[in-house]
Design a protein around this motif. Structure first.
Motif, PDB file in Angstrom:
ATOM      1  N   ALA A  43       0.859  -1.181   0.000  1.00 22.56           N
ATOM      2  CA  ALA A  43       0.000   0.000   0.000  1.00 22.56           C
ATOM      3  C   ALA A  43       0.896   1.232   0.000  1.00 22.56           C
ATOM      4  CB  ALA A  43      -0.901  -0.003   1.229  1.00 22.56           C
ATOM      5  N   VAL A  44       0.638   2.160  -0.913  1.00 14.49           N
ATOM      6  CA  VAL A  44       1.464   3.363  -1.021  1.00 14.49           C
ATOM      7  C   VAL A  44       0.577   4.600  -1.005  1.00 14.49           C
ATOM      8  CG1 VAL A  44       3.305   2.202  -2.298  1.00 14.49           C
ATOM      9  CG2 VAL A  44       1.446   3.287  -3.550  1.00 14.49           C
ATOM     10  N   THR A  45       1.123   5.678  -0.466  1.00 18.71           N
ATOM     11  CA  THR A  45       0.449   6.976  -0.526  1.00 18.71           C
ATOM     12  C   THR A  45       1.040   7.744  -1.692  1.00 18.71           C
ATOM     13  OG1 THR A  45       0.107   6.975   1.870  1.00 18.71           O
ATOM     14  CG2 THR A  45      -0.096   9.082   0.722  1.00 18.71           C
ATOM     15  N   GLU A  80      -7.415   0.900  -3.980  1.00 20.78           N
ATOM     16  CA  GLU A  80      -6.764   0.388  -2.775  1.00 20.78           C
ATOM     17  C   GLU A  80      -6.960  -1.122  -2.646  1.00 20.78           C
ATOM     18  OE1 GLU A  80      -6.427   1.860   1.887  1.00 20.78           O
ATOM     19  OE2 GLU A  80      -8.255   2.266   0.733  1.00 20.78           O
ATOM     20  N   ASN A  81      -5.858  -1.849  -2.451  1.00 26.12           N
ATOM     21  CA  ASN A  81      -5.860  -3.308  -2.254  1.00 26.12           C
ATOM     22  C   ASN A  81      -6.344  -4.095  -3.466  1.00 26.12           C
ATOM     23  OD1 ASN A  81      -5.016  -2.899   0.448  1.00 26.12           O
ATOM     24  ND2 ASN A  81      -7.133  -2.682   1.129  1.00 26.12           N
ATOM     25  N   ALA A  82      -6.375  -3.484  -4.637  1.00 24.79           N
ATOM     26  CA  ALA A  82      -6.904  -4.171  -5.819  1.00 24.79           C
ATOM     27  C   ALA A  82      -6.013  -5.320  -6.281  1.00 24.79           C
ATOM     28  CB  ALA A  82      -7.095  -3.180  -6.958  1.00 24.79           C
ATOM     29  N   PHE A  83      -4.718  -5.261  -5.978  1.00 27.99           N
ATOM     30  CA  PHE A  83      -3.792  -6.317  -6.399  1.00 27.99           C
ATOM     31  C   PHE A  83      -3.698  -7.456  -5.381  1.00 27.99           C
ATOM     32  CE2 PHE A  83      -1.678  -2.800  -8.884  1.00 27.99           C
ATOM     33  CZ  PHE A  83      -1.957  -3.329 -10.127  1.00 27.99           C
ATOM     34  N   ASN A  84      -4.253  -7.267  -4.190  1.00 25.60           N
ATOM     35  CA  ASN A  84      -4.026  -8.226  -3.109  1.00 25.60           C
ATOM     36  C   ASN A  84      -4.564  -9.619  -3.435  1.00 25.60           C
ATOM     37  OD1 ASN A  84      -3.128  -5.870  -1.972  1.00 25.60           O
ATOM     38  ND2 ASN A  84      -4.190  -6.120  -0.025  1.00 25.60           N
ATOM     39  N   ASP A  85      -5.796  -9.689  -3.976  1.00 22.49           N
ATOM     40  CA  ASP A  85      -6.360 -10.998  -4.313  1.00 22.49           C
ATOM     41  C   ASP A  85      -5.552 -11.687  -5.406  1.00 22.49           C
ATOM     42  OD1 ASP A  85      -8.292 -10.501  -2.463  1.00 22.49           O
ATOM     43  OD2 ASP A  85      -9.901 -10.094  -3.894  1.00 22.49           O
ATOM     44  N   ARG A  90      -9.028   6.511  -3.256  1.00 20.66           N
ATOM     45  CA  ARG A  90      -9.416   7.084  -1.974  1.00 20.66           C
ATOM     46  C   ARG A  90      -8.406   8.158  -1.573  1.00 20.66           C
ATOM     47  NH1 ARG A  90      -8.726   6.057   3.716  1.00 20.66           N
ATOM     48  NH2 ARG A  90      -7.198   4.413   3.275  1.00 20.66           N
ATOM     49  N   VAL A  91      -8.890   9.387  -1.399  1.00 20.36           N
ATOM     50  CA  VAL A  91      -8.034  10.503  -0.996  1.00 20.36           C
ATOM     51  C   VAL A  91      -7.838  10.435   0.512  1.00 20.36           C
ATOM     52  CG1 VAL A  91      -7.784  13.003  -0.928  1.00 20.36           C
ATOM     53  CG2 VAL A  91      -8.841  11.919  -2.924  1.00 20.36           C
ATOM     54  N   VAL A  92      -6.572  10.389   0.947  1.00 20.58           N
ATOM     55  CA  VAL A  92      -6.264  10.246   2.378  1.00 20.58           C
ATOM     56  C   VAL A  92      -5.681  11.520   2.974  1.00 20.58           C
ATOM     57  CG1 VAL A  92      -5.954   7.753   2.206  1.00 20.58           C
ATOM     58  CG2 VAL A  92      -3.995   9.262   1.822  1.00 20.58           C
ATOM     59  N   GLY A  93      -5.447  12.532   2.164  1.00 19.94           N
ATOM     60  CA  GLY A  93      -4.887  13.763   2.680  1.00 19.94           C
ATOM     61  C   GLY A  93      -4.484  14.692   1.550  1.00 19.94           C
ATOM     62  N   HIS A  94      -3.772  15.762   1.889  1.00 20.10           N
ATOM     63  CA  HIS A  94      -3.310  16.720   0.901  1.00 20.10           C
ATOM     64  C   HIS A  94      -1.903  17.200   1.246  1.00 20.10           C
ATOM     65  CE1 HIS A  94      -7.675  16.849   0.206  1.00 20.10           C
ATOM     66  NE2 HIS A  94      -7.371  17.265  -1.027  1.00 20.10           N
TER      67      HIS A  94
END
Length: 369
Positions: A287-289, A351-356, A301-305
């Protein structure tokens, strides 16, 4: 609902049929077909429930092919993420692969060698087209009063013959694969397909070609690492010049294509083909920002600015007039590597789309061992 492995594959006017005794090929129109199979060539026809089949007493030829792998390419150091200011003291790391032909599995893989031989065949249609056009020019020079209708007919003949030759060249390079997995193998591949569909549904998918470490984050929106991207795509279909009796998950990163077949992964690059076993692949998801300077994808998903130029405290650097606010998004990074030199990396906006997909590849790897 489980996967369906068809017993026939249609390519243009040709249909390849699989049976317990081998693979046959036929061509024709409804009601009349001519082809070749494990028992020789045949012609068949039928109408109103009556069928006719006659052997032509010829033996089928078995086509061969080859395979290759991705190559290492030295890239020029990219600029910083911002064109206006170049960040100082940047350390770049290039994402590249070993030459496809050096992948360990391809040295003794008859299928890969066969695919490579098919794809290396020279196409004849460009030479034919040049020869026919040259002939038309010579005839036009020697017969200047040639009727227009003759010229038009000549053009149509050239187009038809060239198209026929083009299709013939295409079929010469073609490899047809049929799979009949048992129930456990089919379930395993179905899980891989489901996970791939989730990964391929991301609105933004990029191949990572270069990573950069910034010593001074003032000019990189506060990011310690920068990424340089190449084109990427993900879809279900057929690999270059290879058709199968099931749709295959395919990733493309720049010039490298990875096709995930039930029994192996085929890699295509620069007209070469390579093969690796699932048991030899290492998958890593992180997971990367991500500092999104373009439009934010709908599935992100926006987590900040942050700011285009930041001060030591992380706030906006007031010395720059065009210092705009930039969103931070939760993205996912996936790395596909092998000890023999494969190194392909992707960045996805969901987000997490590659995990499965990573989990499915690891399960397949354990089974293949």
């Amino acid at each position: 609902m489980g996967l369906t492995f068809s017993r026939s594959v249609k390519v243009g006017v040709l249909r390849f049929n699989f049976s317990g005794s081998g693979i046959g090929v036929s061509a024709g129109v409804p009601g009349l077909r001519i082809g070749t199979g494990p028992r020789g060539a045949y012609i068949s026809g039928g109408v109103a429930g009556f069928r006719y089949r006659k052997s032509l007493n010829s033996k089928p030829r078995i086509a061969s092919t080859e395979h290759s792998r991705p190559t290492q390419v030295d890239l020029e150091s990219p600029n910083s993420p911002h064109d206006a200011v170049r960040a100082p003291n940047i350390v770049h790391t290039e994402i590249h692969d070993t030459d496809i032909l050096e992948l360990v599995d391809s040295s003794s893989d008859d299928l890969v060698r066969s695919i490579g031989e098919q794809q290396s065949k020279i196409s004849a249609w460009p030479f034919l087209l040049f020869g026919l056009l040259f002939l038309m020019v010579v005839l036009g020079h020697n017969f200047p009063n040639m009727p227009s209708v003759v010229k038009w007919l000549g053009g149509l003949v050239i187009a038809a013959v060239t198209y026929w030759c083009f299709q013939r060249d295409k079929l010469k390079k073609l490899t047809v694969l049929f799979y009949e997995p048992d129930a456990p193998a089919s379930a395993l591949f179905e899980d891989l397909m489901t996970a791939f569909k989730k990964a391929s549904s991301q609105q933004k998918l990029k191949a990572i070609t270069v990573t950069s470490r910034y010593a001074d984050t003032k000019y990189s929106a506060g990011a310690q690492q920068g990424l340089k991207f190449g084109s990427a795509s993900a879809h279900l279909g057929d690999a270059p010049n290879v058709v199968a009796n099931i749709s295959i998950p395919i990733f493309t990163a720049e010039k490298t294509t990875l096709a995930f077949y039930p029994d192996r992964i085929l890699i295509f690059k620069d007209g070469k083909v390579g093969s690796i076993n699932y048991s030899s692949i290492d998958v890593e998801c992180n997971a990367v920002t991500y500092v999104e300077e373009e439009s934010v994808p709908n599935d992100a998903r926006v987590v900040g600015h942050t700011w285009k130029y930041v001060n030591k405290k992380g706030g906006p650097d007031r010395r720059f007039k065009d210092n705009k606010q930039i969103p931070l998004c939760a993205y996912t990074q996936m790395k596909l590597r092998t000890s023999t030199g494969l190194d392909v990396q992707f960045l996805g906006s969901k987000e997490n789309a590659f995990n499965d997909l990573a989990s499915a590849l690891l399960r397949t790897s354990r089974v293949m061992r």
